[in-house]
Design a protein around this motif. Structure first.
Motif, PDB file in Angstrom:
ATOM      1  N   THR A 183      34.758   3.776  12.678  1.00  0.00           N
ATOM      2  CA  THR A 183      35.349   4.265  13.922  1.00  0.00           C
ATOM      3  C   THR A 183      35.600   5.759  13.678  1.00  0.00           C
ATOM      4  O   THR A 183      35.369   6.252  12.574  1.00  0.00           O
ATOM      5  CB  THR A 183      36.681   3.576  14.290  1.00  0.00           C
ATOM      6  N   HIS A 222      39.930  -4.075  19.254  1.00  0.00           N
ATOM      7  CA  HIS A 222      39.062  -2.973  19.693  1.00  0.00           C
ATOM      8  C   HIS A 222      38.205  -3.412  20.874  1.00  0.00           C
ATOM      9  O   HIS A 222      37.610  -4.499  20.834  1.00  0.00           O
ATOM     10  CB  HIS A 222      38.183  -2.509  18.530  1.00  0.00           C
ATOM     11  N   TRP A 279      41.138   7.600  26.018  1.00  0.00           N
ATOM     12  CA  TRP A 279      40.100   6.639  25.611  1.00  0.00           C
ATOM     13  C   TRP A 279      38.732   7.089  26.048  1.00  0.00           C
ATOM     14  O   TRP A 279      38.627   7.628  27.148  1.00  0.00           O
ATOM     15  CB  TRP A 279      40.401   5.270  26.203  1.00  0.00           C
ATOM     16  N   SER A 339      46.258   3.548  20.100  1.00  0.00           N
ATOM     17  CA  SER A 339      46.407   2.106  20.309  1.00  0.00           C
ATOM     18  C   SER A 339      47.634   1.866  21.161  1.00  0.00           C
ATOM     19  O   SER A 339      48.691   2.449  20.909  1.00  0.00           O
ATOM     20  CB  SER A 339      46.566   1.379  18.966  1.00  0.00           C
ATOM     21  N   ARG A 346      42.821  -0.785  21.382  1.00  0.00           N
ATOM     22  CA  ARG A 346      42.287   0.575  21.515  1.00  0.00           C
ATOM     23  C   ARG A 346      40.780   0.572  21.716  1.00  0.00           C
ATOM     24  O   ARG A 346      40.089  -0.375  21.311  1.00  0.00           O
ATOM     25  CB  ARG A 346      42.691   1.450  20.332  1.00  0.00           C
ATOM     26  N   PRO A 371      37.701   2.643  20.507  1.00  0.00           N
ATOM     27  CA  PRO A 371      37.362   3.668  19.519  1.00  0.00           C
ATOM     28  C   PRO A 371      36.333   4.669  20.047  1.00  0.00           C
ATOM     29  O   PRO A 371      35.468   4.310  20.859  1.00  0.00           O
ATOM     30  CB  PRO A 371      36.790   2.862  18.358  1.00  0.00           C
ATOM     31  N   ALA A 403      30.731   1.971  16.850  1.00  0.00           N
ATOM     32  CA  ALA A 403      31.756   0.957  17.137  1.00  0.00           C
ATOM     33  C   ALA A 403      31.598   0.461  18.573  1.00  0.00           C
ATOM     34  O   ALA A 403      31.617  -0.751  18.831  1.00  0.00           O
ATOM     35  CB  ALA A 403      33.150   1.556  16.926  1.00  0.00           C
ATOM     36  N   SER A 440      44.718   5.510  14.146  1.00  0.00           N
ATOM     37  CA  SER A 440      45.139   5.797  15.520  1.00  0.00           C
ATOM     38  C   SER A 440      46.662   5.892  15.632  1.00  0.00           C
ATOM     39  O   SER A 440      47.400   5.318  14.839  1.00  0.00           O
ATOM     40  CB  SER A 440      44.637   4.675  16.441  1.00  0.00           C
TER      41      SER A 440
END
Ligand code: TXA
Ligand code: MG
Length: 352
Positions: free
Chosen positions: A34, A68, A94, A99, A122, A124, A129, A182
């Protein structure tokens, strides 16, 4: 020393993804890059698969995982309530190193959240990812891909060193850009509470929310159960100073004294934030986090620097703090937790 392994596959090849997806579908784990650190992922909605993460990491069951996702819709499908401020943060940050902890829907397994009624989610900001999660089609639970309590890996090689044979597949996407985990926030009584400083700075969060972020006191530490004091730890004791420059003179005179008394000078390693002094004289090896004093560069080099120095097996690693602002807060938080605080410091004082 680098060890090649059949477990490591490049993210540039599409075959790597089909292998990874088929492992995830079979309820196995996959390590993937990530933008923050490498994660050890499993199907977030499959309890048995998630249990494997805890087994491999030797992670206590009270430490909840981050789920994720590849889209905001996927995140919303995991939460029972989403305040407007959370929507604002998702839109602005984002994909990225933030997170968000909110009340979970029932179908999110208890193993993921360690029995809490909330789940951290979250999206990534790493193409590999995102591609993996999209191809898999379901959310992926993933903690950092290290053994519990140790330094998070920021390269595929570091994942291999941490997990060894228990890593079935490691997707290699090179070195992580952000380098610290994060930022974790939750919402409580309409306030945004910081549970862990990280890749998104408090200052940036406050700008978007037009409100102050709440820093929980020591009492509320249990709100984020994984945030234990000793974490991110190298094997060598790490001692944290406000500035290393300030102690160099004292160390130099101590070294002279040691030599006079024919006492062996300990193997010292040092992490300088930006300026390095007296390398060969006092330290066996040093790492400079950012010559240009750029906190983002410093953060991206931090965990690798700790790993490199730890490999020397030094008696002590001495480190200095970053300026306490922006992502510097995350650097200092990780250094503080890596320092094992009092224990290591007592040993250090005893030595001299
Ligand atoms: O950048 C990151 O966040 C990386 C990458 C892989 O995404 N992941 C990561 O996960 O750092 P991990 O497991 O090492 O740290 C997750 C932490 C937990 O230790 C806990 O403190 C907090 O997130 N957390 C997770 N779920 C929570 C919840 N429901 N309530 C409060 N804190 C939670
Ligand atoms: Mg971790």
């Amino acid at each position: 020393m680098t060890r090649s392994s059949e477990a490591i596959l490049k993210t540039s090849s599409s075959k790597s993804y089909s292998k990874a997806v088929s492992l995830l579908k079979r309820g196995e784990t996959v390590a993937f890059p990530t933008e923050t650190v490498y994660g050890l992922g499993a199907d977030a909605l499959n309890s048995k698969a998630v249990c494997k993460i805890f087994e491999i990491k030797k992670r206590p069951s009270f430490d909840p995982l981050i789920v994720h996702v590849a889209s905001i819709e996927q995140a919303v499908s995991l939460w029972s309530r989403v305040p407007e401020d959370a929507k604002l943060l998702m839109k602005r940050f984002w994909p990225g190193p933030l997170s968000i902890v909110l009340p979970k829907k029932q179908h999110v397994p208890d193993v993921v959240t360690s029995g809490l009624e909330t789940v951290a989610v979250r999206m990534p900001d790493h193409p590999a990812a995102l591609k993996l999660i999209k191809l898999f089609g379901k959310p992926v639970a993933a903690p950092s891909a290290n053994l519990f309590g140790r330094t998070s890996p920021t390269t595929a090689q570091a994942v291999l060193e941490e997990l060894g044979d228990s890593a079935k597949l490691i997707l290699d996407g090179g070195k992580c850009r952000v380098g610290v985990e994060s930022t974790v926030v939750k919402f409580e009584r309409k306030k945004c509470v910081l549970l862990r400083p990280g890749g998104v700075s408090v200052e940036d969060l406050e700008k978007v929310l037009k409100d102050k972020i709440v820093f929980p006191g020591k009492k509320t530490r249990h709100d984020s159960p994984g945030l234990l004091k000793s974490h991110y730890a190298p094997r060598a004791p790490l001692i944290l100073f406000d500035s290393l420059e300030e102690i160099l003179d004292k160390l130099s005179s101590q070294k002279k004294d040691f030599l006079k008394r024919q006492k062996k000078w300990p193997v010292l390693a040092a992490i300088f934030y930006s300026k390095a002094s007296r390398q060969g004289i006092l330290f066996k090896k040093i790492q400079v986090l950012s010559l240009k004093k750029d906190p983002y560069t410093a953060a991206s080099n931090l965990f690798q620097a700790i790993r490199k120095l730890d490999k020397l097996n030094p008696d002590f690693i001495l480190a200095e703090k970053a300026p306490e602002a922006g992502i510097g807060r995350a650097i200092n938080d990780r250094l503080d937790k890596a320092s094992g605080a009092n224990e290591a410091y007592k040993r250090f004082q005893k030595y001299f």
